[in-house]
Structure formats: structure tokens, C-alpha cells
Design a protein around this motif. Structure first.
Motif, mmCIF file in Angstrom:
data_model
loop_
_atom_site.group_PDB
_atom_site.id
_atom_site.type_symbol
_atom_site.label_atom_id
_atom_site.label_comp_id
_atom_site.label_asym_id
_atom_site.label_seq_id
_atom_site.Cartn_x
_atom_site.Cartn_y
_atom_site.Cartn_z
ATOM 1 N N SER A 78 27.313 34.772 49.108
ATOM 2 C CA SER A 78 27.156 35.571 50.395
ATOM 3 C C SER A 78 25.394 35.597 50.515
ATOM 4 O O SER A 78 24.946 36.363 49.061
ATOM 5 N N PHE A 94 26.233 38.326 46.100
ATOM 6 C CA PHE A 94 25.775 39.326 46.955
ATOM 7 C C PHE A 94 23.825 38.832 47.060
ATOM 8 O O PHE A 94 23.746 39.452 46.010
ATOM 9 N N TRP A 132 32.293 37.201 42.660
ATOM 10 C CA TRP A 132 30.904 37.489 43.810
ATOM 11 C C TRP A 132 30.375 37.985 43.567
ATOM 12 O O TRP A 132 29.163 38.150 42.395
ATOM 13 N N GLU A 156 29.771 46.012 51.530
ATOM 14 C CA GLU A 156 30.149 44.756 49.994
ATOM 15 C C GLU A 156 31.979 44.823 49.519
ATOM 16 O O GLU A 156 32.532 43.772 49.106
ATOM 17 N N ARG A 207 35.033 42.563 49.197
ATOM 18 C CA ARG A 207 35.445 42.203 48.091
ATOM 19 C C ARG A 207 37.019 41.978 47.875
ATOM 20 O O ARG A 207 37.555 41.853 47.742
#
Length: 70
Positions: A42, A70, A68, A53, A57
Motif C-alpha cells: 500500500s 505500508f 503486508w 492498518e 490487515r
């Protein structure tokens, strides 16, 4: 398609467009093959709140996202 390397998915959005981005991610996750692992990346204009966040998730209830960023 079965891969040993996670398939990268890159999404770009601002904090004003979290809901559309989450909708897109949920669509990808829900239609994903269980044999494919994903790395969701992201790109956002500023750090997200930790709760935001975590909510993003939490979209992965099936466990297809192995990483993941960010």
C-alpha cells in the motif's frame, strides 16, 4: 497458479480513499486462489493510523496474504 514467491499487488491511495482501497483489496482477497500467496503493498501519502492498518490487515480472513507493506 501456484507460486512459491508471493504475487505482489500494489495499491496507491490517500487517507481520504481508504474505503475504496479496502473494497478493492477485499475483492482481490475474496477471489484469490487458495494456492497463491500475495504481498500487498500500500502506497499512501502519509503513515496510516495503527488501527487503520490493522483494519486493512483484518480483511484477509482466508490467510492468502503472506506479507503486508505500508
Amino acid at each position: 497458479m501456484s507460486t512459491s514467491i508471493p504475487l505482489p499487488i500494489v495499491v496507491c491511495y490517500t487517507s481520504n480513499f481508504i474505503v475504496p482501497a479496502a473494497t478493492t483489496l477485499l475483492s482481490i482477497i475474496e477471489s484469490a486462489l487458495p494456492t497463491t500467496q500475495y504481498h500487498i503493498i500500500s502506497l499512501v501519502e502519509a503513515p496510516l493510523f495503527p488501527a487503520t492498518e490493522e483494519a486493512i490487515r483484518a480483511l484477509d480472513k482466508r490467510g492468502v496474504v503472506c506479507q503486508w507493506s505500508f
